[in-house]
Design an enzyme around this catalytic site. Structure first.
Site, PDB file in Angstrom:
ATOM      1  N   HIS A 190      20.628 -13.101 -29.987  1.00  0.00           N
ATOM      2  CA  HIS A 190      21.897 -12.445 -30.304  1.00  0.00           C
ATOM      3  C   HIS A 190      21.683 -10.952 -30.463  1.00  0.00           C
ATOM      4  CE1 HIS A 190      20.080 -12.994 -34.286  1.00  0.00           C
ATOM      5  NE2 HIS A 190      20.776 -11.915 -34.659  1.00  0.00           N
ATOM      6  N   ASP A 231      23.226  -7.994 -33.003  1.00  0.00           N
ATOM      7  CA  ASP A 231      23.801  -8.167 -34.342  1.00  0.00           C
ATOM      8  C   ASP A 231      25.326  -7.987 -34.377  1.00  0.00           C
ATOM      9  OD1 ASP A 231      21.509  -8.898 -35.737  1.00  0.00           O
ATOM     10  OD2 ASP A 231      20.889  -6.814 -36.036  1.00  0.00           O
ATOM     11  N   HIS A 259      17.973 -10.025 -29.831  1.00  0.00           N
ATOM     12  CA  HIS A 259      16.718 -10.456 -30.450  1.00  0.00           C
ATOM     13  C   HIS A 259      16.808 -11.918 -30.874  1.00  0.00           C
ATOM     14  CE1 HIS A 259      19.274  -8.643 -33.565  1.00  0.00           C
ATOM     15  NE2 HIS A 259      18.792  -9.572 -34.373  1.00  0.00           N
ATOM     16  N   ARG A 306      17.160  -6.182 -44.155  1.00  0.00           N
ATOM     17  CA  ARG A 306      17.745  -5.476 -43.008  1.00  0.00           C
ATOM     18  C   ARG A 306      18.807  -4.481 -43.462  1.00  0.00           C
ATOM     19  NH1 ARG A 306      21.026  -8.930 -38.671  1.00  0.00           N
ATOM     20  NH2 ARG A 306      22.852  -8.062 -39.694  1.00  0.00           N
TER      21      ARG A 306
HETATM   22  C1  SIN Z   1      17.990 -10.575 -37.508  1.00  0.00           C
HETATM   23  O1  SIN Z   1      18.528 -11.291 -36.675  1.00  0.00           O
HETATM   24  O2  SIN Z   1      18.454  -9.504 -37.824  1.00  0.00           O
HETATM   25  C2  SIN Z   1      16.715 -11.044 -38.190  1.00  0.00           C
HETATM   26  C3  SIN Z   1      15.632 -11.378 -37.239  1.00  0.00           C
HETATM   27  C4  SIN Z   1      14.525 -12.149 -37.925  1.00  0.00           C
HETATM   28  O3  SIN Z   1      14.758 -12.829 -38.922  1.00  0.00           O
HETATM   29  O4  SIN Z   1      13.422 -12.108 -37.413  1.00  0.00           O
END
Ligand code: SIN
Length: 310
Positions: free
Chosen positions: A115, A117, A266, A283
Site C-alpha cells: 500500500h 499510506d 510498501h 511513524r
Molecule cells: C507502514 O505501513 O507505515 C508500516 C510499515 C511496517 O510496519 O513495516
C-alpha cells in the site's frame, strides 16, 4: 528513468541498496541541527532514491517530529488513531502489542498488503518517516517499490491507456465489528478517486498510483464494470510490485526509513507475528497535496475530509 539532478555538492554518504530504489545515508545525525544545505541534500536523495535509510539514530518522538518538520507540515498520527503517545499526537505507534490486545494475536504491522499510506484520503501523505524501536530477532522487514519505475517500464500503449484511468481508493476496516476502531473507520468513511498515474509535484515524474491495500477494497476503475476493473487492477498491482522495483530493509533499533509516499508503495512483511516477538516502530507523516493526473485533472473526494498538518 528520469535521473534527478543533484542540486547540491554536499556529500551525504549515499549508498544505493538496489537497482531501482533505496539508499542508505551516512554521516547525518537526525538530532540536528541540520543546515539548509543538508536538508536540501536529503530531499534530493529522497526524490532520487524514493526511500532513504538512516542507521543508529538516537532520537525519540520529539526529535523525529522536529526532523519531519524540516520537510513539510506534520499531520496528526493517522485519521483513525485515538491513542497516540501522550504529548505526541503526531506519532503513530506501529506496535505488535496493541494488535495483540485489539485483535487477540500479534501482527508484524497494522497491514500486511502492499500500500501507499492512506490513499483513501483526497490528499494522501506526501512522505512518511518510520523509526524502529523494538524488533524481533529475525523477520519483520519492510519492502518498498518504485512506482515511477513501474510506470516508465510499461509499454507505451499501456502507459497511454492507464494515463486516463481513475481508481477508487477506500479505507475498509479490518477491526472487529462494533469495536471503537471499526466505528471510527466507518464514521470517517474515507473514499477518493485518484488518477492511476500521478505526476509528482516536485520532480514531474509519473508514478503508477495503484495502492493495492486501498484499491482492493473498492475494486473499481471509473466507468468500467467490476470484472473489467478487477482484471485491470490485478495487472497494475502486479506491475507495481515486481520484485525488481523493490528494496527490502532489515531494521535494527535506531533505524529510520524516510519514503516518498507519492512515488512508492510498501509492504510490512508478515513473517514474525506468529513467532510471538514484539515489534514496535513509530511513524510520522507529512501533509500531502491532492494528486494530479498527466492531463492535470485532480483527484476527487467521494467522502471524508482532507487531512491537514501544522
Ligand atoms: C507502514 O505501513 O507505515 C508500516 C510499515 C511496517 O510496519 O513495516
Amino acid at each position: 528513468m528520469t535521473q534527478l539532478e543533484e542540486t547540491t555538492s554536499l556529500d551525504l554518504g549515499v549508498t544505493p541498496l538496489a537497482g531501482y530504489i533505496g539508499a542508505e545515508i551516512g554521516g547525518v545525525d537526525l538530532r540536528g541541527p541540520l543546515d539548509p544545505a543538508t536538508v536540501d541534500a536529503i530531499r534530493n536523495a529522497l526524490h532520487r532514491y524514493k526511500v532513504i535509510f538512516f542507521r543508529d539514530q538516537e532520537i525519540g518522538h520529539a526529535e523525529q517530529i522536529a526532523f519531519a518538520r524540516l520537510f513539510g507540515k506534520v499531520t496528526p498520527a493517522h485519521p483513525h488513531e485515538e491513542n497516540p503517545p501522550e504529548g505526541f499526537p503526531e506519532i503513530l505507534p506501529i506496535d505488535s502489542r496493541r494488535y495483540e490486545t485489539n485483535l487477540g494475536r500479534k501482527r508484524t504491522s497494522y497491514d500486511s498488503s502492499w500500500h501507499t499510506d492512506v490513499t483513501a484520503l483526497i490528499n494522501p501523505p506526501a512522505a512518511s518517516i518510520l523509526r524502529a524501536h523494538i524488533l524481533p530477532p529475525f523477520g519483520g522487514d519492510t519492502a518498498w517499490t518504485n512506482l515511477v519505475a513501474a510506470y516508465e517500464n510499461l509499454p507505451k500503449d499501456l502507459r497511454d491507456f492507464v494515463d486516463r484511468l481513475d481508481i477508487k481508493h477506500r479505507f475498509h476496516t479490518r477491526a472487529a465489528a462494533g469495536s471503537q476502531r471499526d466505528r471510527k473507520v466507518r464514521e470517517a468513511n474515507l473514499v477518493s478517486y485518484h488518477p492511476a498515474v500521478r505526476v509528482h509535484p516536485e520532480t514531474g515524474e509519473r508514478a503508477l498510483f495503484v495502492s493495492p491495500g486501498f484499491t482492493r477494497g473498492a475494486r473499481e476503475i471509473r466507468g468500467l464494470t467490476q470484472t473489467q476493473s478487477e482484471r485491470i487492477l490485478a495487472l497494475l498491482w502486479e506491475e507495481a510490485t515486481r520484485t525488481e522495483y523493490t528494496v527490502r530493509f532489515r531494521w535494527a533499533p535506531g533505524s529510520v526509513a524516510f519514503w516518498d509516499n507519492r512515488a512508492t508503495a510498501h509492504l510490512a512483511i508478515s513473517d514474525a507475528g506468529h513467532l510471538g516477538h514484539d515489534r514496535v516502530l513509530y511513524r510520522v507523516t507529512l501533509e500531502g497535496d491532492v494528486p494530479r493526473g498527466v492531463d492535470g485533472r485532480e483527484s476527487e473526494q467521494v467522502s471524508g475530509e482532507p487531512f491537514h498538518g501544522s
